[in-house]
Design a protein around this motif. Structure first.
Motif, PDB file in Angstrom:
ATOM      1  N   ARG A   4      -0.215   0.560  14.823  1.00 58.89           N
ATOM      2  CA  ARG A   4      -1.415   1.440  14.264  1.00 58.89           C
ATOM      3  C   ARG A   4      -1.776   0.326  13.121  1.00 58.89           C
ATOM      4  O   ARG A   4      -0.918  -0.094  12.283  1.00 58.89           O
ATOM      5  CB  ARG A   4      -1.421   2.563  14.094  1.00 58.89           C
ATOM      6  CG  ARG A   4      -1.176   3.520  15.104  1.00 58.89           C
ATOM      7  CD  ARG A   4      -1.043   4.924  14.805  1.00 58.89           C
ATOM      8  NE  ARG A   4      -1.811   5.515  13.473  1.00 58.89           N
ATOM      9  CZ  ARG A   4      -2.689   6.528  13.705  1.00 58.89           C
ATOM     10  NH1 ARG A   4      -2.819   7.291  14.749  1.00 58.89           N
ATOM     11  NH2 ARG A   4      -3.349   6.614  12.753  1.00 58.89           N
ATOM     12  N   SER A   5      -2.969   0.181  12.816  1.00 57.12           N
ATOM     13  CA  SER A   5      -3.677  -0.425  11.640  1.00 57.12           C
ATOM     14  C   SER A   5      -3.164   0.238  10.592  1.00 57.12           C
ATOM     15  O   SER A   5      -2.752  -0.511   9.331  1.00 57.12           O
ATOM     16  CB  SER A   5      -5.018  -0.643  11.688  1.00 57.12           C
ATOM     17  OG  SER A   5      -5.529  -1.501  12.779  1.00 57.12           O
ATOM     18  N   ALA A  11       2.843  -0.591   5.336  1.00 57.84           N
ATOM     19  CA  ALA A  11       3.870  -1.285   5.144  1.00 57.84           C
ATOM     20  C   ALA A  11       3.674  -2.426   4.544  1.00 57.84           C
ATOM     21  O   ALA A  11       4.487  -2.959   3.575  1.00 57.84           O
ATOM     22  CB  ALA A  11       4.508  -1.396   6.502  1.00 57.84           C
ATOM     23  N   LEU A  12       2.668  -3.051   4.704  1.00 52.71           N
ATOM     24  CA  LEU A  12       2.423  -4.601   4.019  1.00 52.71           C
ATOM     25  C   LEU A  12       2.198  -4.493   2.489  1.00 52.71           C
ATOM     26  O   LEU A  12       2.683  -5.252   1.743  1.00 52.71           O
ATOM     27  CB  LEU A  12       0.854  -5.075   4.576  1.00 52.71           C
ATOM     28  CG  LEU A  12       0.590  -6.283   4.016  1.00 52.71           C
ATOM     29  CD1 LEU A  12       1.604  -7.528   4.015  1.00 52.71           C
ATOM     30  CD2 LEU A  12      -0.840  -6.816   4.629  1.00 52.71           C
ATOM     31  N   ILE A  13       1.405  -3.348   2.111  1.00 52.74           N
ATOM     32  CA  ILE A  13       1.280  -3.026   0.635  1.00 52.74           C
ATOM     33  C   ILE A  13       2.672  -2.738  -0.005  1.00 52.74           C
ATOM     34  O   ILE A  13       2.798  -3.403  -1.040  1.00 52.74           O
ATOM     35  CB  ILE A  13       0.206  -1.810   0.416  1.00 52.74           C
ATOM     36  CG1 ILE A  13      -1.242  -2.422   1.090  1.00 52.74           C
ATOM     37  CG2 ILE A  13       0.300  -1.565  -0.866  1.00 52.74           C
ATOM     38  CD1 ILE A  13      -2.138  -1.338   1.159  1.00 52.74           C
ATOM     39  N   ARG A  14       3.375  -1.935   0.611  1.00 49.73           N
ATOM     40  CA  ARG A  14       4.750  -1.789   0.093  1.00 49.73           C
ATOM     41  C   ARG A  14       5.474  -3.229   0.116  1.00 49.73           C
ATOM     42  O   ARG A  14       6.170  -3.186  -1.171  1.00 49.73           O
ATOM     43  CB  ARG A  14       5.444  -0.750   0.921  1.00 49.73           C
ATOM     44  CG  ARG A  14       4.894   0.539   0.691  1.00 49.73           C
ATOM     45  CD  ARG A  14       5.545   1.687   1.814  1.00 49.73           C
ATOM     46  NE  ARG A  14       5.075   2.700   1.858  1.00 49.73           N
ATOM     47  CZ  ARG A  14       5.367   3.958   1.074  1.00 49.73           C
ATOM     48  NH1 ARG A  14       6.600   4.069   0.353  1.00 49.73           N
ATOM     49  NH2 ARG A  14       4.904   5.150   1.311  1.00 49.73           N
ATOM     50  N   ARG A  15       5.570  -3.833   1.045  1.00 50.43           N
ATOM     51  CA  ARG A  15       6.409  -5.052   0.979  1.00 50.43           C
ATOM     52  C   ARG A  15       5.838  -6.079  -0.182  1.00 50.43           C
ATOM     53  O   ARG A  15       6.684  -6.610  -0.929  1.00 50.43           O
ATOM     54  CB  ARG A  15       6.154  -5.813   2.408  1.00 50.43           C
ATOM     55  CG  ARG A  15       7.045  -4.972   3.354  1.00 50.43           C
ATOM     56  CD  ARG A  15       7.123  -5.531   4.539  1.00 50.43           C
ATOM     57  NE  ARG A  15       8.036  -6.720   4.479  1.00 50.43           N
ATOM     58  CZ  ARG A  15       8.048  -8.062   5.390  1.00 50.43           C
ATOM     59  NH1 ARG A  15       7.047  -7.893   6.322  1.00 50.43           N
ATOM     60  NH2 ARG A  15       8.806  -8.958   5.265  1.00 50.43           N
ATOM     61  N   VAL A  16       4.593  -6.096  -0.533  1.00 46.90           N
ATOM     62  CA  VAL A  16       3.846  -7.032  -1.369  1.00 46.90           C
ATOM     63  C   VAL A  16       4.368  -6.322  -2.777  1.00 46.90           C
ATOM     64  O   VAL A  16       4.582  -7.182  -3.555  1.00 46.90           O
ATOM     65  CB  VAL A  16       2.152  -6.942  -1.355  1.00 46.90           C
ATOM     66  CG1 VAL A  16       1.502  -7.579  -2.558  1.00 46.90           C
ATOM     67  CG2 VAL A  16       1.605  -7.702  -0.009  1.00 46.90           C
ATOM     68  N   ALA A  23      -1.316  -5.509  -4.193  1.00 48.77           N
ATOM     69  CA  ALA A  23      -2.190  -5.262  -2.911  1.00 48.77           C
ATOM     70  C   ALA A  23      -3.066  -4.160  -3.176  1.00 48.77           C
ATOM     71  O   ALA A  23      -2.606  -3.270  -3.613  1.00 48.77           O
ATOM     72  CB  ALA A  23      -1.257  -5.177  -1.795  1.00 48.77           C
ATOM     73  N   ALA A  24      -4.243  -4.213  -2.119  1.00 48.11           N
ATOM     74  CA  ALA A  24      -5.054  -3.223  -2.375  1.00 48.11           C
ATOM     75  C   ALA A  24      -5.910  -3.017  -1.109  1.00 48.11           C
ATOM     76  O   ALA A  24      -6.287  -4.158  -0.511  1.00 48.11           O
ATOM     77  CB  ALA A  24      -6.008  -2.992  -3.564  1.00 48.11           C
ATOM     78  N   VAL A  25      -6.172  -2.136  -0.897  1.00 49.33           N
ATOM     79  CA  VAL A  25      -7.181  -1.781   0.363  1.00 49.33           C
ATOM     80  C   VAL A  25      -8.719  -1.815  -0.218  1.00 49.33           C
ATOM     81  O   VAL A  25      -8.999  -1.056  -1.029  1.00 49.33           O
ATOM     82  CB  VAL A  25      -7.144  -0.487   0.980  1.00 49.33           C
ATOM     83  CG1 VAL A  25      -7.953  -0.444   2.085  1.00 49.33           C
ATOM     84  CG2 VAL A  25      -5.648  -0.465   1.735  1.00 49.33           C
ATOM     85  N   ASP A  92     -15.557  -1.509  11.880  1.00 49.30           N
ATOM     86  CA  ASP A  92     -14.205  -0.819  11.283  1.00 49.30           C
ATOM     87  C   ASP A  92     -13.309  -1.657  10.982  1.00 49.30           C
ATOM     88  O   ASP A  92     -11.965  -1.334  11.137  1.00 49.30           O
ATOM     89  CB  ASP A  92     -13.993  -0.167  12.897  1.00 49.30           C
ATOM     90  CG  ASP A  92     -14.762   1.040  13.193  1.00 49.30           C
ATOM     91  OD1 ASP A  92     -15.422   1.487  12.274  1.00 49.30           O
ATOM     92  OD2 ASP A  92     -14.680   1.445  14.301  1.00 49.30           O
ATOM     93  N   LEU A  93     -13.436  -2.838  10.498  1.00 47.24           N
ATOM     94  CA  LEU A  93     -12.423  -3.664  10.167  1.00 47.24           C
ATOM     95  C   LEU A  93     -11.854  -3.441   8.680  1.00 47.24           C
ATOM     96  O   LEU A  93     -12.350  -2.590   7.889  1.00 47.24           O
ATOM     97  CB  LEU A  93     -12.768  -4.922  10.161  1.00 47.24           C
ATOM     98  CG  LEU A  93     -13.999  -5.516   9.194  1.00 47.24           C
ATOM     99  CD1 LEU A  93     -13.162  -6.006   7.787  1.00 47.24           C
ATOM    100  CD2 LEU A  93     -14.458  -6.827   9.689  1.00 47.24           C
ATOM    101  N   TRP A  94     -10.436  -3.593   8.288  1.00 46.61           N
ATOM    102  CA  TRP A  94      -9.890  -3.555   7.184  1.00 46.61           C
ATOM    103  C   TRP A  94      -9.940  -4.678   6.411  1.00 46.61           C
ATOM    104  O   TRP A  94      -9.908  -5.867   7.159  1.00 46.61           O
ATOM    105  CB  TRP A  94      -8.345  -3.081   7.385  1.00 46.61           C
ATOM    106  CG  TRP A  94      -7.946  -1.834   8.157  1.00 46.61           C
ATOM    107  CD1 TRP A  94      -8.201  -1.572   9.323  1.00 46.61           C
ATOM    108  CD2 TRP A  94      -7.362  -0.729   7.504  1.00 46.61           C
ATOM    109  NE1 TRP A  94      -7.864  -0.188   9.488  1.00 46.61           N
ATOM    110  CE2 TRP A  94      -7.220   0.261   8.428  1.00 46.61           C
ATOM    111  CE3 TRP A  94      -7.172  -0.386   6.274  1.00 46.61           C
ATOM    112  CZ2 TRP A  94      -6.739   1.380   8.079  1.00 46.61           C
ATOM    113  CZ3 TRP A  94      -6.477   0.700   5.947  1.00 46.61           C
ATOM    114  CH2 TRP A  94      -6.285   1.905   6.976  1.00 46.61           C
ATOM    115  N   VAL A  95     -10.001  -4.610   5.116  1.00 45.32           N
ATOM    116  CA  VAL A  95      -9.818  -5.664   4.175  1.00 45.32           C
ATOM    117  C   VAL A  95      -8.825  -5.508   3.205  1.00 45.32           C
ATOM    118  O   VAL A  95      -8.861  -4.589   2.506  1.00 45.32           O
ATOM    119  CB  VAL A  95     -11.178  -6.194   3.493  1.00 45.32           C
ATOM    120  CG1 VAL A  95     -11.023  -7.522   2.629  1.00 45.32           C
ATOM    121  CG2 VAL A  95     -12.201  -6.469   4.498  1.00 45.32           C
ATOM    122  N   ILE A  96      -7.852  -6.191   3.236  1.00 41.56           N
ATOM    123  CA  ILE A  96      -6.847  -6.211   2.267  1.00 41.56           C
ATOM    124  C   ILE A  96      -6.605  -7.185   1.237  1.00 41.56           C
ATOM    125  O   ILE A  96      -6.720  -8.181   1.760  1.00 41.56           O
ATOM    126  CB  ILE A  96      -5.359  -6.006   3.022  1.00 41.56           C
ATOM    127  CG1 ILE A  96      -5.437  -5.005   4.134  1.00 41.56           C
ATOM    128  CG2 ILE A  96      -4.297  -5.659   1.963  1.00 41.56           C
ATOM    129  CD1 ILE A  96      -5.695  -3.549   3.837  1.00 41.56           C
TER     130      ILE A  96
END
Length: 115
Positions: A4-5, A11-16, A23-25, A92-96
């Motif tokens: 899931r997105s 998980a990506l934010i935690r790894r960064v 990192a931010a959404v 509906d896209l995400w930008v991180i």
């Protein structure tokens, strides 16, 4: 089945953060299957943007998300234009946004076959 997105983004934010970056959404998309765009900012003011890789790179057996570089070390206005163009097709896209010197192994970047 692909992860899931919202889980991938979390998980990506935690790894960064664990790698010492920020990192931010910037834009939250569809939780289950929203396309994810990753904007990487560098100290010199340039930016890179990564978007979903073409389906030809998908494998049914691993569920991983793969990305391709859409722009590398470009001006912020060019990155804004890429994201705005994509948002016109998919609201509906995400930008991180990442502030990190090197991506390392945070996510898989595919390179198109030039043959």
């Amino acid at each position: 089945m692909r992860i899931r997105s919202d889980i991938f983004v979390s998980a990506l934010i935690r790894r960064v953060f664990s790698a010492g970056g920020f990192a931010a959404v910037v834009q939250k998309g569809a939780e289950e299957a929203g396309a994810i765009f990753i904007r990487q900012r560098f100290r010199d003011g340039l930016e890179s943007v990564y978007g979903p890789a073409p389906q030809t790179f998908a494998r049914d057996d691993d569920g991983a998300r793969r990305f391709e570089a859409r722009l590398a070390q470009a001006e912020a206005s060019a990155v804004d234009a890429v994201i705005a163009r994509e948002a016109r097709f998919d609201s509906d896209l995400w930008v991180i946004e990442l502030e990190l010197d090197a991506i390392g192994d945070l996510f898989e970047i595919v390179k198109p076959d030039t043959n």
